[in-house]
Scaffold this motif. Structure first.
Motif, PDB file in Angstrom:
ATOM      1  N   ASN A  26      55.505  22.355  73.897  1.00 50.49           N
ATOM      2  CA  ASN A  26      54.248  22.586  73.821  1.00 50.49           C
ATOM      3  C   ASN A  26      53.271  23.425  73.245  1.00 50.49           C
ATOM      4  O   ASN A  26      52.078  23.941  73.231  1.00 50.49           O
ATOM      5  N   HIS A  27      54.123  24.933  72.498  1.00 49.81           N
ATOM      6  CA  HIS A  27      53.337  25.416  71.536  1.00 49.81           C
ATOM      7  C   HIS A  27      53.144  25.192  70.724  1.00 49.81           C
ATOM      8  O   HIS A  27      52.024  25.193  70.068  1.00 49.81           O
ATOM      9  N   SER A  28      53.594  24.371  69.710  1.00 49.08           N
ATOM     10  CA  SER A  28      53.427  23.250  68.984  1.00 49.08           C
ATOM     11  C   SER A  28      52.549  21.782  69.188  1.00 49.08           C
ATOM     12  O   SER A  28      51.304  22.279  68.271  1.00 49.08           O
ATOM     13  N   ALA A  50      50.242  25.600  75.273  1.00 47.67           N
ATOM     14  CA  ALA A  50      51.248  26.632  75.708  1.00 47.67           C
ATOM     15  C   ALA A  50      51.542  28.430  75.444  1.00 47.67           C
ATOM     16  O   ALA A  50      50.782  28.235  74.235  1.00 47.67           O
ATOM     17  N   ILE A  51      50.908  29.517  76.254  1.00 45.96           N
ATOM     18  CA  ILE A  51      51.201  30.852  75.354  1.00 45.96           C
ATOM     19  C   ILE A  51      52.022  31.142  76.378  1.00 45.96           C
ATOM     20  O   ILE A  51      52.329  30.923  77.346  1.00 45.96           O
ATOM     21  N   ASP A  52      52.661  32.680  75.576  1.00 44.88           N
ATOM     22  CA  ASP A  52      53.849  33.463  76.600  1.00 44.88           C
ATOM     23  C   ASP A  52      53.623  35.164  76.362  1.00 44.88           C
ATOM     24  O   ASP A  52      52.382  35.400  75.528  1.00 44.88           O
ATOM     25  N   VAL A  53      52.897  35.444  77.780  1.00 45.57           N
ATOM     26  CA  VAL A  53      52.392  36.791  77.318  1.00 45.57           C
ATOM     27  C   VAL A  53      53.793  37.734  78.046  1.00 45.57           C
ATOM     28  O   VAL A  53      54.484  37.223  79.381  1.00 45.57           O
ATOM     29  N   THR A  62      64.793  29.501  82.828  1.00 43.70           N
ATOM     30  CA  THR A  62      63.583  29.961  83.792  1.00 43.70           C
ATOM     31  C   THR A  62      62.845  31.092  82.382  1.00 43.70           C
ATOM     32  O   THR A  62      63.551  31.234  81.502  1.00 43.70           O
ATOM     33  N   ASP A  63      61.644  30.641  82.630  1.00 45.18           N
ATOM     34  CA  ASP A  63      61.726  31.066  80.905  1.00 45.18           C
ATOM     35  C   ASP A  63      60.086  32.030  81.378  1.00 45.18           C
ATOM     36  O   ASP A  63      58.380  31.267  81.738  1.00 45.18           O
ATOM     37  N   PRO A  64      59.837  33.518  82.172  1.00 45.69           N
ATOM     38  CA  PRO A  64      58.931  33.444  82.630  1.00 45.69           C
ATOM     39  C   PRO A  64      57.869  33.927  81.892  1.00 45.69           C
ATOM     40  O   PRO A  64      56.590  34.022  82.528  1.00 45.69           O
ATOM     41  N   MET A  65      57.782  34.042  80.587  1.00 49.07           N
ATOM     42  CA  MET A  65      56.202  34.788  79.942  1.00 49.07           C
ATOM     43  C   MET A  65      55.820  33.553  79.568  1.00 49.07           C
ATOM     44  O   MET A  65      54.765  33.200  79.115  1.00 49.07           O
ATOM     45  N   HIS A  66      56.405  32.339  79.826  1.00 48.73           N
ATOM     46  CA  HIS A  66      55.289  30.718  79.407  1.00 48.73           C
ATOM     47  C   HIS A  66      54.247  30.489  80.232  1.00 48.73           C
ATOM     48  O   HIS A  66      55.460  29.675  81.405  1.00 48.73           O
ATOM     49  N   PHE A  67      53.594  29.963  79.890  1.00 44.00           N
ATOM     50  CA  PHE A  67      52.614  29.332  80.651  1.00 44.00           C
ATOM     51  C   PHE A  67      51.555  27.836  79.678  1.00 44.00           C
ATOM     52  O   PHE A  67      51.869  27.952  78.554  1.00 44.00           O
TER      53      PHE A  67
HETATM   54 ZN   LIG Z   1      56.446  29.408  75.655  1.00 42.75          ZN
END
Ligand SMILES: [Zn+2]
Length: 218
Positions: free
Chosen positions: A140-142, A146-149, A184-189
């Motif tokens: 979903n970044h494309s 989506a954002i990564d924090v 798990t990809d905890p940075m990902h919202f």
């Molecule tokens: Zn991400």
């Protein structure tokens, strides 16, 4: 003669009657079969898995609601910059209110964490085109939804250190968090709301509209 006639007369009538009841029974059986098929189909339909375009967060769903990221003008037409905890994030113009809401959740529910993100490493990412990561990579970044924090402390496959109060509320409000994914990809919202739902629920600055706030607090 009379008997024969009567006999001749009564025999076919009996046959007709018999045939009639057989035909009637067949019709009833056929009717029941049709009812069974219809009931069965309805039951199957209920348990049928959702279409890909109905699964929130799937590429097919995102394409329907946010457009085709493979179009040459996608970035120019759809992607905007927002300020997120002191960082510039690139997101889809129609999703920005939802991520501004996420920023507010960090500020309100985990102010120390929010300050750390703002002051910390530049490890926060957002929109990127699939071609950057290769054809096979679809996320979903494309789409810019989506954002990564705080990526350095929230590495793929780990538990990470995201504040639970933020994550819980984000999920209640139609967001998805990578820490709940199978891998798990905890940075990902990412947002699992449609542009219509976002406009309906949030003001341009990301605060919930009054009706939604009422719904959330009830
Ligand atoms: Zn991400």
């Amino acid at each position: 003669m009379r008997r024969r006639l009567r006999g001749l007369h009564t025999i076919p009538r009996g046959k007709d009657a018999k045939r009639g009841s057989v035909v009637r029974r067949r019709w009833i059986a056929a009717g029941l079969a049709v009812v069974a098929v219809v009931v069965g189909a309805l039951a199957l339909r209920k348990s049928d898995p959702l279409l890909p375009t109905e699964i929130r967060g799937s590429p097919a769903w995102a394409r329907v609601h946010y457009g085709d990221p493979d179009r040459a003008d996608f970035r120019a037409r759809k992607i905007v910059e927002i300020d997120f905890l002191g960082r510039t994030m690139l997101v889809h113009e129609k999703v920005q209110r939802h991520f501004l809401r996420l920023e507010r959740l960090f500020d309100a529910r985990a102010p120390e964490y929010a300050a750390e993100v703002a002051a910390g490493e530049l490890d926060d990412w957002s929109y990127f085109n699939r071609s950057v990561r290769g054809e096979a990579y679809e996320s979903n970044h494309s789409f810019g939804i989506a954002i990564d924090v705080n990526a350095l402390t929230n590495v793929l496959g780990t538990v990470g250190d995201m504040p639970e109060a933020v994550v819980t509320q984000w999920e209640i409000e139609g967001g998805a968090w990578g820490g709940s994914f199978g891998r798990t990809d905890p940075m990902h919202f990412e947002s699992h709301l449609t542009p219509e739902e976002i406009r309906e629920r949030y003001k341009p600055d990301g605060t919930p509209k009054d009706w939604y706030l009422e719904e959330l607090s009830s």
